[in-house]
Design a protein around this motif. Sequence first.
Motif, short mmCIF file in Angstrom:
data_model
loop_
_atom_site.label_atom_id
_atom_site.label_comp_id
_atom_site.label_asym_id
_atom_site.label_seq_id
_atom_site.Cartn_x
_atom_site.Cartn_y
_atom_site.Cartn_z
N GLN A 1 0.85 -1.19 0.00
CA GLN A 1 0.00 0.00 0.00
C GLN A 1 0.88 1.23 0.00
O GLN A 1 1.71 1.42 0.90
CB GLN A 1 -0.90 0.01 1.24
CG GLN A 1 -1.94 -1.10 1.25
CD GLN A 1 -3.10 -0.78 0.33
OE1 GLN A 1 -3.83 0.15 0.52
NE2 GLN A 1 -3.25 -1.57 -0.71
N GLN B 1 -3.74 -8.19 5.10
CA GLN B 1 -5.06 -7.60 4.87
C GLN B 1 -6.10 -8.43 5.62
O GLN B 1 -6.06 -9.65 5.60
CB GLN B 1 -5.35 -7.62 3.37
CG GLN B 1 -6.69 -7.00 2.98
CD GLN B 1 -7.07 -7.34 1.56
OE1 GLN B 1 -6.22 -7.68 0.75
NE2 GLN B 1 -8.35 -7.27 1.27
N ASP C 1 -10.45 -8.73 7.03
CA ASP C 1 -11.81 -8.20 6.99
C ASP C 1 -12.37 -7.99 8.39
O ASP C 1 -13.53 -7.61 8.54
CB ASP C 1 -12.74 -9.06 6.12
CG ASP C 1 -13.03 -10.43 6.71
OD1 ASP C 1 -12.39 -10.80 7.72
OD2 ASP C 1 -13.90 -11.14 6.17
N SER D 1 -8.70 0.62 3.69
CA SER D 1 -9.18 1.15 2.42
C SER D 1 -10.52 1.78 2.71
O SER D 1 -11.31 1.25 3.48
CB SER D 1 -9.36 0.04 1.39
OG SER D 1 -8.12 -0.32 0.84
N ALA D 2 -10.81 2.90 2.09
CA ALA D 2 -12.08 3.56 2.36
C ALA D 2 -12.61 4.17 1.08
O ALA D 2 -11.83 4.62 0.24
CB ALA D 2 -11.90 4.64 3.42
N SER D 3 -13.92 4.14 0.92
CA SER D 3 -14.50 4.89 -0.20
C SER D 3 -14.92 6.24 0.35
O SER D 3 -16.01 6.41 0.88
CB SER D 3 -15.67 4.14 -0.83
OG SER D 3 -16.35 3.40 0.14
N GLN E 1 -15.71 9.07 -0.90
CA GLN E 1 -16.82 9.82 -1.45
C GLN E 1 -18.14 9.42 -0.82
O GLN E 1 -18.98 10.26 -0.52
CB GLN E 1 -16.95 9.56 -2.96
CG GLN E 1 -15.74 9.98 -3.73
CD GLN E 1 -15.69 9.29 -5.07
OE1 GLN E 1 -16.23 8.21 -5.24
NE2 GLN E 1 -15.05 9.92 -6.03
N THR E 2 -18.31 8.13 -0.60
CA THR E 2 -19.64 7.69 -0.18
C THR E 2 -19.76 7.46 1.31
O THR E 2 -20.80 7.68 1.89
CB THR E 2 -20.03 6.40 -0.92
OG1 THR E 2 -19.00 5.45 -0.72
CG2 THR E 2 -20.22 6.67 -2.39
N ARG E 3 -18.68 6.98 1.93
CA ARG E 3 -18.87 6.53 3.30
C ARG E 3 -17.88 7.08 4.32
O ARG E 3 -17.91 6.72 5.48
CB ARG E 3 -18.87 5.01 3.36
CG ARG E 3 -20.22 4.43 2.98
CD ARG E 3 -20.21 2.95 3.09
NE ARG E 3 -19.48 2.35 2.00
CZ ARG E 3 -19.27 1.06 1.88
NH1 ARG E 3 -19.69 0.23 2.79
NH2 ARG E 3 -18.63 0.57 0.84
N ASN F 1 -14.48 1.57 8.37
CA ASN F 1 -14.22 0.22 7.89
C ASN F 1 -15.15 -0.17 6.75
O ASN F 1 -16.36 0.00 6.84
CB ASN F 1 -14.41 -0.77 9.03
CG ASN F 1 -14.33 -2.19 8.54
OD1 ASN F 1 -13.33 -2.59 7.98
ND2 ASN F 1 -15.41 -2.94 8.71
N VAL F 2 -14.57 -0.67 5.66
CA VAL F 2 -15.38 -1.23 4.58
C VAL F 2 -14.90 -2.66 4.29
O VAL F 2 -15.05 -3.16 3.19
CB VAL F 2 -15.32 -0.39 3.30
CG1 VAL F 2 -16.04 0.93 3.51
CG2 VAL F 2 -13.90 -0.16 2.84
N GLY F 3 -14.32 -3.29 5.30
CA GLY F 3 -13.95 -4.69 5.12
C GLY F 3 -12.51 -4.91 4.67
O GLY F 3 -12.13 -6.04 4.40
N LEU F 4 -11.73 -3.83 4.54
CA LEU F 4 -10.34 -3.99 4.15
C LEU F 4 -9.45 -3.18 5.10
O LEU F 4 -9.38 -1.97 5.00
CB LEU F 4 -10.07 -3.53 2.72
CG LEU F 4 -10.73 -4.30 1.58
CD1 LEU F 4 -12.10 -3.72 1.27
CD2 LEU F 4 -9.86 -4.30 0.35
N TYR G 1 -5.47 -3.09 7.08
CA TYR G 1 -4.11 -3.57 6.85
C TYR G 1 -3.27 -3.50 8.12
O TYR G 1 -3.36 -2.53 8.87
CB TYR G 1 -3.44 -2.74 5.75
CG TYR G 1 -4.23 -2.74 4.47
CD1 TYR G 1 -4.13 -3.80 3.57
CD2 TYR G 1 -5.13 -1.73 4.20
CE1 TYR G 1 -4.89 -3.81 2.42
CE2 TYR G 1 -5.90 -1.72 3.05
CZ TYR G 1 -5.77 -2.78 2.15
OH TYR G 1 -6.53 -2.80 1.02
#
Lengths: 340, 568
Positions: free
Chosen positions: B171, B185, B187, B214-216, B218-220, B224-227, B229
């Motif tokens: 990363q 990695q 979850d 890892s994060a999105s 823009q949306t959230r 945590n989105v399941g990834l 490290y």
Amino acid sequence: MMPQLVTVMLLLTAQPAKSSNGFSHAIKSVQAVTVKLYGLSAGSQQGYGSGILVSSDGLVLTVDSILIDGSNTRAVTPDGALYAVDIIARNREEQLALLQLRDASDPQAKPEGIICLNVGSSDELSSGDWVIAAGNPFKVADGAEPASVALGIFGGRSNLDAQRRKQDYPYRGPVLVIDAVTSNPGAPGGPLADLEGELVGMVGRVVVSNTTHTQFNHAIPIEICSAFIARATQQSTDGLDQADLNDARAIVPAELGIKLFQMGYKKSLVFVDRVKRGSVAFKAGLRADDLIVSLDGRGVADIRTFEKVLSRLDRAKDIELIVIRKEEHIPLTIKPEPAQ
Amino acid sequence: MTSLIKHTRCLAVLCSWTTVLPCVGLQYTDASIALQAQRQRIEMIERVMPTVVCIYDGNRRGGGAGVIIDAQGHGLTNYHVVADMLNTRRGLGGLSDGLTYELQVLGIDPTGDVAMFRLSGKSAFDFAELADSDAIQVGDTAIAMGNPFLLAEKHTPSVSLGIVSGLHRYQWGQGNALVYTDCIQTDAAINPGNSGGPLFDAAGKVMGINGRISASLQTRGKFNVGLGYAISANQIKRFIPALHAGLMIRHGTLQATVGQHLQFDKVLRDGPAYLAGIRPGDLLVSIGGQEITSANQFASTLGVYPEQWPIPISFKRDDATKHAVVRLAPLSVKQTGEFVVIPEINRRAVKRMLDRFLAATNLEPTGMPAAANLSWIGQRSGTDKDGTPHGAGRWEYQFHGGTLFAQLRNDVDSPVLRQLRCADGRAELIEGQARFSVSGSEALLMKAVHALFDRVFKADSSINLAGFSHKGGDESIQRREDGSIKASTYLEVLKLELPGNKVVLFSFDTATDLLCELTIEDRTAGLGVSIQLGDYQAMDSLRLPQDLILRGPGLDGVEKWSHWESRP
């Protein structure tokens, strides 16, 4: 007593593999069929995604999205090999797409000998069962690096009622609800397997539930995917060798010579719209405007159920139907015809 | 209405569900195994919970987590958790007993996002063991503990459960900082506040330090989105000695890049790769015994090594494979604010290593009495500087009242050929032929042995730490002819500065705490001698080395420390 017996049996027949955790087999299975896709990026579409290898000659199932709209879509198989991609079929309503891997240097050549997963049955999942999802969310893996896996629990079946970016999401059919977080960029299109390592679904797109207004982790049941693949490969070309395609190829209505009356994506009754003259259905006595209510001894209340039951029937055997025609129940038998 | 048909689960399906090991914690089918797995998990969580630290800065504004790795209260966290505490080096650490302890920041690794701290205020802390992170498989149970969203009221960490989702992930960081190379990695849910906390395996060992998701965005947002490290434990192990010593340690670089097909394209003149004989056009084969197949893997494999670390490298030129061990150059990293080495922290690390050595040799707590008359008799084969063989030479070393005497005879009864004396870092010839030069290797060797006796072996109530500093870690690598690695030992290195620009380096094996190498350099004369010590045996209730291998100009031989005596 019984569980103990079973355990002993398994200890004796256990694979010599160094599987220290009970998921190794299933994880390796799903990673071995997960394809990394790279293509068009537009808006929130990130330009990468996931797909599933579904045939020995390189058919890839994925979600229908802008990703594959460009002219330069690329796929990387788990061994790290890079392929060009042709679109064989895409279905906006089901949000499915079928791709064919092509040798990047020789567009005529297809790969050979690709190993696929056994196709399982999503119907056999019960709430609380473990499922494993694989994919390439956030483009974490590169080249031959293995796909990411997430472990989850199958929550149940539901009919999807969702939107995507403030637009109605066209797919309204059944989905498998899972608690593994798959609602991530790049994850949709990856395989969902049970602990046997058998394919039970494909990770669905990132959508927002109309009921809860939350993102919602789900997969499209494998039966729907299989029916799509079957239709797609049949319509597509004569060039595809039927025998080569794996078990995912199920019987579809068109094969029998019937077209059903379908309107929108609500559950609709199984009305026959047209019957092809000379087809096996025609020979069995099926006619336009018949309402099919039973197939193979099972009630079929809507087209989805009909297609699902049909997809699991053996092509070589008689197909028993009951239709209602002018308030009269009529049993019919469709007899298979030897392949030409 | 649905007409889905419920199939009874066939035996085959049931079977596969019971193949799983009940001890792993996640997998089960029937209730009793499930309950057993749950009990084991609860037991493991209860056992490791006291090792998890909720870290707050002095103002209790920000925070993160950490994990204690020894009874003295040393712990690991993320660099980014303590980055704001570097001006004071002070923070607070809360444990599950509900109490807060003073926390001092020791060494930092900004590139790898790791830092070490020490809690004080308790005589013995509960601690967790580090796992062998190279043995992890995808699918293994992963349990994250920390203080997400700073929820913990009484410092009871939050626990989340998942699996290992990927290994050897790379990363990108910000420049050369916060790079996650070769990370794990998972979850298991990792959220802000989990940073620096441990990722445990099913047995409660620390597989890595969580620090990134890892994060999105823009949306959230950054959740945590399941990834998540974690920095792998095996990477951190190489940095631990330097972190203990309170140093800022950089990662290493070869100062060379590879292009397509792993061909070296840029090789910095006089950089590590250049000095190893690598030139543009050569093909990279392996690093650290691991075959390299992609440029990405090259970056990922190198990223786990500290600066100055020795790594074996193999490369190809004209179909001939060459092997070399290179010392990596430091990778520069932007550091906010100045990092100073605090002498007290470094001295504590010196004392800690020496104490461990004394305990391992049974010299603790008394050591050898300073007044004791120690003698050692050994045989050496080799030649003098001028080529004179001293084949069956019998050396007798005597340590008396802080002075080391050495005399050489042909055998027990023959007259003394020469005698040397060493005290206070000076060696001189007191008897024997004048052609022997005491300013050469033999004198350096005397000084090294004197330093060993005087500073370490005779340690009574207090070790004389003057002139000592802790240099961090190192590795000793032995290779076979074919380039493969035969043996590797992680070392902790202490440096002793002697008058006259002479430096002695003591290298301790971190697995056994025993001294395995001692080198002395005369920086003015540009001369160096090394002694490898091995085969520690019990003698007079002490454990002392029997084998010595001497290396240096004019020295060539193996000595055995055959006889120890302690005379009043």
